[in-house]
Design a protein around this motif. Structure first.
Motif, PDB file in Angstrom:
ATOM      1  N   GLY A  26       0.775  -1.234   0.000  1.00 64.06           N
ATOM      2  CA  GLY A  26       0.000   0.000   0.000  1.00 64.06           C
ATOM      3  C   GLY A  26       0.807   1.285   0.000  1.00 64.06           C
ATOM      4  O   GLY A  26       0.267   2.355  -0.272  1.00 64.06           O
ATOM      5  N   ASN A  27       2.100   1.203   0.337  1.00 63.66           N
ATOM      6  CA  ASN A  27       2.965   2.390   0.411  1.00 63.66           C
ATOM      7  C   ASN A  27       2.307   3.508   1.212  1.00 63.66           C
ATOM      8  O   ASN A  27       2.235   4.646   0.793  1.00 63.66           O
ATOM      9  CB  ASN A  27       3.354   2.865  -0.987  1.00 63.66           C
ATOM     10  N   SER A  28       1.809   3.149   2.408  1.00 66.81           N
ATOM     11  CA  SER A  28       1.147   4.159   3.237  1.00 66.81           C
ATOM     12  C   SER A  28       1.742   4.259   4.636  1.00 66.81           C
ATOM     13  O   SER A  28       1.451   5.219   5.346  1.00 66.81           O
ATOM     14  CB  SER A  28      -0.352   3.850   3.370  1.00 66.81           C
ATOM     15  N   ALA A  29       2.584   3.298   5.050  1.00 68.95           N
ATOM     16  CA  ALA A  29       3.106   3.336   6.412  1.00 68.95           C
ATOM     17  C   ALA A  29       4.562   2.855   6.470  1.00 68.95           C
ATOM     18  O   ALA A  29       5.489   3.657   6.508  1.00 68.95           O
ATOM     19  CB  ALA A  29       2.219   2.513   7.351  1.00 68.95           C
ATOM     20  N   ARG A  30       4.776   1.540   6.454  1.00 68.57           N
ATOM     21  CA  ARG A  30       6.120   0.992   6.671  1.00 68.57           C
ATOM     22  C   ARG A  30       7.146   1.495   5.666  1.00 68.57           C
ATOM     23  O   ARG A  30       8.239   1.934   6.055  1.00 68.57           O
ATOM     24  CB  ARG A  30       6.076  -0.540   6.648  1.00 68.57           C
ATOM     25  N   SER A  31       6.843   1.418   4.392  1.00 70.84           N
ATOM     26  CA  SER A  31       7.823   1.810   3.382  1.00 70.84           C
ATOM     27  C   SER A  31       8.099   3.312   3.410  1.00 70.84           C
ATOM     28  O   SER A  31       9.242   3.729   3.242  1.00 70.84           O
ATOM     29  CB  SER A  31       7.387   1.358   1.985  1.00 70.84           C
ATOM     30  N   VAL A  32       7.072   4.129   3.671  1.00 78.32           N
ATOM     31  CA  VAL A  32       7.313   5.573   3.733  1.00 78.32           C
ATOM     32  C   VAL A  32       8.091   5.935   4.999  1.00 78.32           C
ATOM     33  O   VAL A  32       8.917   6.850   4.976  1.00 78.32           O
ATOM     34  CB  VAL A  32       6.026   6.422   3.599  1.00 78.32           C
ATOM     35  N   MET A  33       7.854   5.198   6.105  1.00 71.78           N
ATOM     36  CA  MET A  33       8.631   5.459   7.323  1.00 71.78           C
ATOM     37  C   MET A  33      10.098   5.104   7.081  1.00 71.78           C
ATOM     38  O   MET A  33      11.003   5.849   7.477  1.00 71.78           O
ATOM     39  CB  MET A  33       8.074   4.674   8.515  1.00 71.78           C
ATOM     40  N   ALA A  34      10.358   3.982   6.400  1.00 70.40           N
ATOM     41  CA  ALA A  34      11.739   3.584   6.093  1.00 70.40           C
ATOM     42  C   ALA A  34      12.407   4.610   5.178  1.00 70.40           C
ATOM     43  O   ALA A  34      13.583   4.956   5.369  1.00 70.40           O
ATOM     44  CB  ALA A  34      11.754   2.199   5.457  1.00 70.40           C
TER      45      ALA A  34
END
Length: 169
Positions: free
Chosen positions: A14-22
């Motif tokens: 979804g590119n809404s939480a984990r990947s954007v935080m990383a």
């Protein structure tokens, strides 16, 4: 010898939480050695507010946005050196063919968006995901990248995902 920065793409469905935080975290901690990006196979189109708040509190002030991994397979996109999946769904999906054949690794992190409970429980889930990503990114930053060939780098990145997961149980 690789001329910095190393371009790292963090993937999640979804590119809404984990990947954007990383993405935010590595851009702050990377100190010019890294340029981080994030994308999703089926992007939600919005960044979760707790993820954006954590990134901003950490010192990342560039706009975060949910975007498709297709952006990084287009002509003119940054050449990606490393692709790291942070959700189990994205790890099992067929990824685009990345120009330059970047090294790949999977660093599974539980989805804080799926956390149940009240607002406090959801916030704790985002903080737990943030801390897990932080430990792994710290390990990435400690790697002697200029001394690792492609295969050794791939092995090290994959070990970070496995070792950190074992330590966190």
């Amino acid at each position: 010898m690789h001329a910095p920065p190393y371009n790292v793409l963090f993937l999640c469905t979804g590119n809404s939480a984990r990947s954007v935080m990383a993405e935010a975290m590595l851009n702050v901690l990377g100190d010019g050695r890294f340029k981080a990006f994030s994308a999703g196979s089926f992007p939600s189109g919005k960044v979760q507010p707790p993820a954006a708040e954590l990134a901003q509190a950490f010192g990342y002030h560039a706009p975060l946005r949910s975007k498709s991994w297709d952006e990084f397979a287009q002509p003119g996109a940054p050449a990606i050196d490393m692709v790291i999946t942070v959700c189990d769904n994205a790890a099992g999906e067929v990824c685009p063919v990345w120009p330059g054949q970047p090294v790949t690794a999977h660093w599974g992190v539980p989805d804080p968006v799926a956390a149940e409970g009240d607002e406090e429980a959801r916030r704790r889930a985002f903080e737990a995901a943030w801390l897990r990503l932080r430990r792994r990114i710290d390990l990435l930053l400690a790697l002697p990248l200029e001394k690792l060939d492609r295969l050794a780098l791939q092995q090290q990145l994959r070990a970070i995902g496995q070792t950190a997961a074992a330590d966190e149980r």
